[in-house]
Design an enzyme around this catalytic site. Structure first.
Site, PDB file in Angstrom:
ATOM      1  N   GLU A   1       0.833  -1.204   0.000  1.00  0.00           N
ATOM      2  CA  GLU A   1       0.000   0.000   0.000  1.00  0.00           C
ATOM      3  C   GLU A   1       0.869   1.257   0.000  1.00  0.00           C
ATOM      4  OE1 GLU A   1      -4.166  -1.019   2.078  1.00  0.00           O
ATOM      5  OE2 GLU A   1      -2.452  -1.583   3.305  1.00  0.00           O
ATOM      6  N   GLU A  51      -3.761 -10.385   3.201  1.00  0.00           N
ATOM      7  CA  GLU A  51      -4.726 -10.170   4.282  1.00  0.00           C
ATOM      8  C   GLU A  51      -5.883 -11.161   4.252  1.00  0.00           C
ATOM      9  OE1 GLU A  51      -2.888  -6.048   3.665  1.00  0.00           O
ATOM     10  OE2 GLU A  51      -3.350  -7.824   2.486  1.00  0.00           O
TER      11      GLU A  51
END
Length: 246
Positions: free
Chosen positions: A119, A139
């Protein structure tokens, strides 16, 4: 080359070399991100304002860019959604600031670039990776999802359907595939990512004025940043709902 004095905020070291800022994630062998607000944004803004930069590079110390968030910290705070919500907002503010900078920004990626690390890399305009780079949003393998603008920025770069497949499966993407997807803009030999990023910035800005570069980047950035604000808030809320069950 002229080096500035190295400074540090959170898990990031700051250095300026010949009008190029270098932010290095430095937190153990895997450079994990302990919390979404991984540096002090006011410190970053002050440091940037003190420099006359033509570019900014974000990289990781040692073998890896970053293995992503510290999952133990997320679990430890899952019953404190107020804390997590505020931390996510601060993290988004950091990445939005990096994305909005009117200079060339490059993530120089080596080894693992997972989760929150990816990210951070996606907040840069360009990504240069080594042949051994491995990118992923793992995730989903622990029942959650990216919560630091990953769903928005990944879909913007590789398209909605590919972003969905990458995020839902949590699979690892090697350097060759990341380049074919446009997720990485250039693949370079191992251990040359930082020098390649410096060369890339120098070539891109050669014979261009600071004002010209700033004007072009600000114009390109404007529509994307304004359109994504609501989506980023929604992503955070969905992330917090999933954290309740891990």
């Amino acid at each position: 080359m002229t080096y500035s004095e190295e400074k540090k905020s959170g898990v990031v070291c700051f250095e300026e070399v010949n009008q190029i800022g270098i932010l290095t994630i430095d937190n153990g062998s895997q450079n994990k991100i302990p919390q979404p607000d991984f540096l002090d944004l006011s410190f970053l803004k002050e440091w940037i304002s003190e420099q006359r930069l033509k570019g900014l590079i974000i990289t990781g110390k040692g073998r890896h860019f970053s293995a992503g968030a510290d999952v133990d910290n997320i679990r430890a705070n899952k019953d404190n959604p107020g804390y997590l919500r505020e931390a996510l907002k601060k993290g988004r503010d950091i990445l939005n600031y990096i994305e909005s900078l009117p200079i060339i920004t490059v993530a120089a990626i080596s080894g693992i670039c997972f989760g929150a690390g990816l990210e951070i890399a996606l907040s840069c305009q360009f990504r240069i990776g080594t042949a051994n780079a491995l990118l992923a949003f793992p995730e989903s393998n622990i029942g959650i999802m990216p919560g630091l603008t990953g769903t928005i920025r990944l879909s913007r770069i590789v398209g909605k359907s590919k972003a969905l497949e990458i995020i839902i499966t949590g699979r690892t993407i090697n350097g060759e595939e990341s380049y074919s997807l446009g997720l990485v803009d250039k693949i370079v030999p191992n251990k040359t990512h930082l020098s390649a990023a410096v060369q890339f910035i120098n070539e891109l800005t050669k014979n261009k004025s600071h004002q010209q570069i700033r004007s072009i980047i600000q114009s390109v950035n404007k529509s994307a940043v304004e359109k994504d604000a609501i989506a980023m808030e929604y992503e955070s809320e969905m992330f917090l709902k999933l954290v309740e069950n891990i």
